[in-house]
Design an enzyme around this catalytic site. Structure first.
Site, PDB file in Angstrom:
ATOM      1  N   ASP A   1       0.827  -1.212   0.000  1.00 13.36           N
ATOM      2  CA  ASP A   1       0.000   0.000   0.000  1.00 13.36           C
ATOM      3  C   ASP A   1       0.863   1.264   0.000  1.00 13.36           C
ATOM      4  O   ASP A   1       1.994   1.254   0.498  1.00 13.36           O
ATOM      5  CB  ASP A   1      -0.918  -0.020   1.231  1.00 13.36           C
TER       6      ASP A   1
ATOM      7  N   HIS B   1       2.103   3.254  -8.973  1.00 13.79           N
ATOM      8  CA  HIS B   1       1.907   1.823  -9.284  1.00 13.79           C
ATOM      9  C   HIS B   1       3.070   1.315 -10.142  1.00 13.79           C
ATOM     10  O   HIS B   1       3.604   0.232  -9.910  1.00 13.79           O
ATOM     11  CB  HIS B   1       0.585   1.594 -10.022  1.00 13.79           C
TER      12      HIS B   1
ATOM     13  N   LEU C   1      10.743 -20.553  -4.920  1.00 10.42           N
ATOM     14  CA  LEU C   1       9.720 -19.723  -4.273  1.00 10.42           C
ATOM     15  C   LEU C   1       8.368 -19.841  -4.982  1.00 10.42           C
ATOM     16  O   LEU C   1       8.307 -19.820  -6.214  1.00 10.42           O
ATOM     17  CB  LEU C   1      10.182 -18.262  -4.323  1.00 10.42           C
TER      18      LEU C   1
HETATM   19  C1  IPE Z   1      -5.315  -2.672  -0.009  1.00 10.40           C
HETATM   20  O1  IPE Z   1      -5.018  -1.329  -0.198  1.00 10.40           O
HETATM   21  C2  IPE Z   1      -5.317  -3.381  -1.328  1.00 10.40           C
HETATM   22  C3  IPE Z   1      -4.018  -3.521  -1.985  1.00 10.40           C
HETATM   23  C4  IPE Z   1      -2.869  -3.143  -1.524  1.00 10.40           C
HETATM   24  C5  IPE Z   1      -4.060  -4.177  -3.243  1.00 10.40           C
HETATM   25  P1  IPE Z   1      -6.161  -0.237  -0.328  1.00 10.40           P
HETATM   26  O2  IPE Z   1      -5.486   1.059  -0.503  1.00 10.40           O
HETATM   27  O3  IPE Z   1      -7.153  -0.639  -1.350  1.00 10.40           O
HETATM   28  O4  IPE Z   1      -6.860  -0.326   1.109  1.00 10.40           O
HETATM   29  P2  IPE Z   1      -7.852   0.695   1.802  1.00 10.40           P
HETATM   30  O5  IPE Z   1      -8.882   1.085   0.801  1.00 10.40           O
HETATM   31  O6  IPE Z   1      -7.035   1.870   2.235  1.00 10.40           O
HETATM   32  O7  IPE Z   1      -8.394  -0.057   2.985  1.00 10.40           O
HETATM   33  C1  IPE Z   2      -1.720   0.232  -3.270  1.00 11.79           C
HETATM   34  O1  IPE Z   2      -1.451   1.584  -3.307  1.00 11.79           O
HETATM   35  C2  IPE Z   2      -1.895  -0.367  -4.636  1.00 11.79           C
HETATM   36  C3  IPE Z   2      -3.273  -0.777  -4.952  1.00 11.79           C
HETATM   37  C4  IPE Z   2      -4.280  -0.762  -4.135  1.00 11.79           C
HETATM   38  C5  IPE Z   2      -3.492  -1.260  -6.298  1.00 11.79           C
HETATM   39  P1  IPE Z   2      -2.619   2.640  -3.305  1.00 11.79           P
HETATM   40  O2  IPE Z   2      -3.020   2.909  -4.708  1.00 11.79           O
HETATM   41  O3  IPE Z   2      -3.733   2.207  -2.420  1.00 11.79           O
HETATM   42  O4  IPE Z   2      -1.906   3.914  -2.707  1.00 11.79           O
HETATM   43  P2  IPE Z   2      -2.484   4.909  -1.628  1.00 11.79           P
HETATM   44  O5  IPE Z   2      -2.868   4.093  -0.423  1.00 11.79           O
HETATM   45  O6  IPE Z   2      -3.662   5.590  -2.237  1.00 11.79           O
HETATM   46  O7  IPE Z   2      -1.350   5.826  -1.348  1.00 11.79           O
HETATM   47 MG    MG Z   3      -4.108   2.450  -0.436  1.00  9.32          MG
END
Ligand code: IPE
Ligand code: IPE
Ligand code: MG
Length: 254
Positions: A22, A39, A133
């Site tokens: 995240d 990303h 792995l």
């Molecule tokens: C969790 O992150 C999902 C992934 C890392 C793929 P999110 O950014 O979607 O989670 P929330 O919405 O903050 O809970």
């Molecule tokens: C996690 O990073 C990746 C996915 C959920 C695909 P985020 O896109 O949720 O990044 P933040 O949390 O908004 O910074």
């Molecule tokens: Mg996020």
């Protein structure tokens, strides 16, 4: 694994690590760039994590790439993520295969484009017999979905007369869960500074150690991963027992 084996396995390296990757969006925004830039830069952290697991001899790494709730994001971000997924699969699979990595995609794949579904099938087929792995990519995955699909399989077996309702217990049910063919989850890491599971591995995380870090996913590297593993090794896992019982069991063994 028996309870005693679980206890005695502690203070050794985790066999199965999962990561909620995240913080990509915030990482990009901090640099005045669009979220998708984060990303794209997160891919290098994936490579570094795979290399690190390979080096440590970790058996399974499960990465949360796209949750069942992430479809709620703006269409443009979702489609860029899907394109990135296809691109990464096309470009990385050969290298993973060369490194003896077995790739699996876990989640509800039926909602993906046929092109993506085909790429996933090809990648899984190519690496199916690899013995290094196991890299699980959780895509369109939800912990609640996983439990529901397991319940459907159990219900089907009862309907088909293969098992009875009384045969459903924690052990038989867990066989229907994704990742049941792999070591149980030892360590769950979340980057990005939030303290929640976001519908990731609900069933599998029952006795996993949790590790949260403020580091945003594109900044995740071997040092941060090492720190998480070192913390894991220093913790006492009690599985419901007292600390005294655990110490006695460990002494008995040594
Ligand atoms: C969790 O992150 C999902 C992934 C890392 C793929 P999110 O950014 O979607 O989670 P929330 O919405 O903050 O809970
Ligand atoms: C996690 O990073 C990746 C996915 C959920 C695909 P985020 O896109 O949720 O990044 P933040 O949390 O908004 O910074
Ligand atoms: Mg996020």
């Amino acid at each position: 694994m028996s309870f005693e084996e679980q206890v005695l396995a502690q203070q050794s390296l985790p066999k199965h690590v999962a990561i909620i990757m995240d913080g990509n969006g915030r990482w990009a925004q901090q640099q005045g760039k669009p979220r998708v830039w984060g990303h794209k830069n997160g891919v290098e952290s994936v490579r570094e994590s795979v290399r690190f697991c390979h080096k440590l001899g970790i058996q399974s790494l499960t990465l949360f790439a796209f949750s069942s709730e992430n479809w709620r994001r703006p269409e443009e971000e979702v489609s860029t993520l899907m394109e990135l997924f296809i691109f990464v699969l096309s470009n990385e699979v050969k290298k993973l295969h060369k490194n003896n990595v077995k790739l699996k995609v876990v989640g509800d794949k039926t909602q993906f484009s046929s092109k993506l579904q085909q790429k996933i099938k090809d990648a899984e087929a190519l690496t199916a017999t690899n013995t290094g792995l196991t890299l699980n990519i959780a895509a369109n995955y939800g912990g609640q979905w996983d439990i529901v699909q397991a319940a459907q399989q159990a219900a089907q077996q009862v309907a088909d007369g293969v098992m009875s309702v009384q045969d459903i217990n924690e052990s038989s049910f867990s066989q229907f869960m994704n990742l049941s063919d792999q070591p149980q989850l030892d360590l769950l890491i979340r980057t990005g500074g939030d303290y929640r599971i976001s519908n990731f591995l609900l069933w599998q995380a029952a006795y996993a150690e949790l590790y949260f870090t403020e580091v945003l996913w594109p900044d995740f590297n071997e040092d941060v991963f090492s720190e998480a593993v070192a913390t894991f090794v220093s913790r006492e896992r009690r599985f419901g027992c007292t600390g005294g019982q655990i110490k006695a069991l460990m002494q008995q063994e040594s």
